[in-house]
Design a protein around this motif. Structure first.
Motif, PDB file in Angstrom:
ATOM      1  N   PRO A  98      37.533  -3.336  74.386  1.00  0.00           N
ATOM      2  CA  PRO A  98      39.001  -3.267  74.441  1.00  0.00           C
ATOM      3  C   PRO A  98      39.536  -3.308  75.870  1.00  0.00           C
ATOM      4  O   PRO A  98      38.898  -2.815  76.798  1.00  0.00           O
ATOM      5  CB  PRO A  98      39.317  -1.922  73.777  1.00  0.00           C
ATOM      6  CG  PRO A  98      38.091  -1.090  74.030  1.00  0.00           C
ATOM      7  CD  PRO A  98      36.935  -2.045  73.986  1.00  0.00           C
ATOM      8  N   PHE A  99      40.705  -3.888  76.023  1.00  0.00           N
ATOM      9  CA  PHE A  99      41.401  -3.925  77.310  1.00  0.00           C
ATOM     10  C   PHE A  99      42.405  -2.778  77.316  1.00  0.00           C
ATOM     11  O   PHE A  99      43.565  -2.945  76.943  1.00  0.00           O
ATOM     12  CB  PHE A  99      42.102  -5.268  77.501  1.00  0.00           C
ATOM     13  CG  PHE A  99      41.184  -6.406  77.858  1.00  0.00           C
ATOM     14  CD1 PHE A  99      41.286  -7.035  79.083  1.00  0.00           C
ATOM     15  CD2 PHE A  99      40.207  -6.826  76.970  1.00  0.00           C
ATOM     16  CE1 PHE A  99      40.431  -8.073  79.420  1.00  0.00           C
ATOM     17  CE2 PHE A  99      39.357  -7.868  77.289  1.00  0.00           C
ATOM     18  CZ  PHE A  99      39.467  -8.489  78.521  1.00  0.00           C
ATOM     19  N   GLN A 100      41.938  -1.616  77.737  1.00  0.00           N
ATOM     20  CA  GLN A 100      42.799  -0.435  77.739  1.00  0.00           C
ATOM     21  C   GLN A 100      42.248   0.617  78.686  1.00  0.00           C
ATOM     22  O   GLN A 100      41.062   0.608  79.011  1.00  0.00           O
ATOM     23  CB  GLN A 100      42.903   0.162  76.333  1.00  0.00           C
ATOM     24  CG  GLN A 100      41.571   0.640  75.777  1.00  0.00           C
ATOM     25  CD  GLN A 100      41.654   1.053  74.321  1.00  0.00           C
ATOM     26  OE1 GLN A 100      42.433   0.488  73.556  1.00  0.00           O
ATOM     27  NE2 GLN A 100      40.854   2.038  73.933  1.00  0.00           N
ATOM     28  N   VAL A 101      43.116   1.498  79.145  1.00  0.00           N
ATOM     29  CA  VAL A 101      42.689   2.639  79.951  1.00  0.00           C
ATOM     30  C   VAL A 101      41.984   3.608  79.020  1.00  0.00           C
ATOM     31  O   VAL A 101      42.526   3.948  77.956  1.00  0.00           O
ATOM     32  CB  VAL A 101      43.894   3.316  80.637  1.00  0.00           C
ATOM     33  CG1 VAL A 101      43.450   4.551  81.404  1.00  0.00           C
ATOM     34  CG2 VAL A 101      44.608   2.334  81.563  1.00  0.00           C
ATOM     35  N   PRO A 102      40.749   4.044  79.333  1.00  0.00           N
ATOM     36  CA  PRO A 102      40.001   4.916  78.415  1.00  0.00           C
ATOM     37  C   PRO A 102      40.636   6.282  78.251  1.00  0.00           C
ATOM     38  O   PRO A 102      41.455   6.708  79.081  1.00  0.00           O
ATOM     39  CB  PRO A 102      38.621   5.022  79.075  1.00  0.00           C
ATOM     40  CG  PRO A 102      38.867   4.745  80.519  1.00  0.00           C
ATOM     41  CD  PRO A 102      39.998   3.758  80.557  1.00  0.00           C
TER      42      PRO A 102
END
Length: 415
Positions: A171-175
């Motif tokens: 995923p392209f997201q801040v963890p």
């Protein structure tokens, strides 16, 4: 080809590469395809712009062209109909928003891409090189040189990592909080590595590398806006700003290298130093001290010379002891030895250098430059001259080579 068109394409590629790739990849979930689509769009721009003129918004033009290329690639690969439709819909929506908003900037997804590159499914050893290439557009050869591997090996590792992002659906997201700490440290290191590459390119031999410092600082600001409760993000941005504040003093008007302790501090950017001071102070409010805060604190001591006219070498020695406890890198040890020489004397500094394993410093240029300087101060002309020769041979900077050669020539003139 019109030189103006070529320059426009080159400029937008240099300034917007990472932003464009991140936007494309965040929607297609395919980094290699995004890079290929953008590369093809740039090639088209070089062919079309000289004939039709440079578009009013070159960045948006490239994004629309790359988006179409991605859709064509998806069809050529016989992507599942639903997947292709999803990609097309996402880009149709993005293009409509851009057309409706005129020159309004499109969403910047680089922070999300940075974190995608640090996912646990990807080999940790390739995290930083992957971020340097995908987000900042640094070529594999330059990255390979920095990481001391062959360009072919580095290219293969980068291709495998990008393929993994696509195939495993990273995923392209801040963890979330549970994963943030470890992955944030890698993101910070990559941004600082990019800044360092730009800093080293100050000779002007590669203008694209000069833009890296601005890009790295922008990423630091964007990361701080995303994670305002992380003190190490404050520390990184503070560190880069302290260094950037000295840019104009690092070279003479003739382009000659000037070492830090000989720089004219009145040429340092006071506004940038004040911002760095504020950021470092805010980082301290969290009571979570880390590597980048410590490095920024080191630079803050040097920055004090602009106001006081002196450098507190004992304060620097204390900070380097702390840094050695947090992250004892080779660069830290060499810098610590140089500081010890100023606070405790030449012999103490040389002893600190001698304590470093000779295998570790055989090809490490800063070690030989510091050693040469200290031996010259001690009066050991022969050993200093030999160390200067090694440092000159290991330096990639023409300005630094000239500086060291002049020092060596002045030294041998005493014989």
């Amino acid at each position: 080809m019109s030189p103006d068109a070529a320059r426009a394409a080159e400029k937008v590629a240099r300034q917007s590469y990472g932003k464009l790739v991140a936007f494309l990849a965040a929607r297609s979930r395919d980094v290699p395809a995004a890079e290929d689509a953008l590369s093809e769009a740039l090639t088209t721009a070089l062919r079309v712009w000289p004939e039709r003129g440079i578009p009013g918004n070159p960045e948006a033009w490239l994004l629309v062209a790359a988006r179409r290329n991605l859709n064509h690639m998806a069809r050529r690969r016989h992507t599942e109909a639903n997947g292709a439709d999803t990609i097309a819909m996402a880009f149709d929506e993005a293009e409509q928003r851009m057309n409706a908003a005129g020159n309004t900037p499109f969403p910047d997804e680089r922070i999300k891409l940075l974190f995608a590159c640090t996912h646990p499914a990807i080999d940790a050893a390739i995290h930083t090189p992957l971020m340097l290439q995908t987000v900042l557009g640094i070529d594999a050869r330059t990255i390979a040189l920095a990481f001391v591997v062959s360009p072919t090996t580095m290219s293969q590792r980068l291709v495998r990592a990008k393929t993994k992002i696509r195939d495993t659906g990273i995923p392209f997201q801040v963890p979330d909080t549970s994963q943030l700490s470890a992955r944030l440290a890698t993101v910070l290191s990559a941004i600082y590595a990019a800044y360092g590459l730009g800093w080293d390119g100050l000779d002007g031999e590669d203008d694209s590398r000069l833009a890296l410092t601005e890009e790295a600082i922008w990423l630091g600001r964007a990361l701080l806006a995303t994670l305002p409760q992380e003190p190490e993000v404050f520390g990184l941005l503070s560190l880069m700003l302290y260094c950037e504040a000295r840019r104009n003093a690092r070279r003479t008007t003739e382009g000659d290298y000037v070492p830090l302790d000989e720089q004219d501090a009145t040429r340092w950017n006071a506004i940038m130093i004040a911002e760095a001071d504020r950021l470092l102070h805010e980082a301290g409010n969290f009571d979570r001290f880390g590597t980048f805060q410590c490095q920024a604190a080191v630079q803050s001591v040097h920055a004090q010379r602009r106001r006081s006219g002196r450098t507190d070498w004992q304060a620097l020695e204390t900070l380097y002891r702390a840094l050695m406890l947090i992250k004892p890198t080779l660069g830290c040890r060499v810098s610590q030895a140089a500081v010890i020489a100023r606070s405790e004397g030449i012999e103490a500094g040389l002893a600190a250098l001698e304590a470093i394993d000779s295998k570790d410093v055989a090809s490490y240029q800063p070690y030989w430059a510091v050693r040469a300087h200290l031996l010259a101060q001690k009066g050991d002309v022969a050993a200093a001259s030999e160390a200067y020769m090694t440092a000159i041979g290991l330096s990639e900077s023409a300005a630094v080579r000239r500086f060291l050669s002049d020092r060596q020539a002045a030294l041998t003139a005493r014989l």
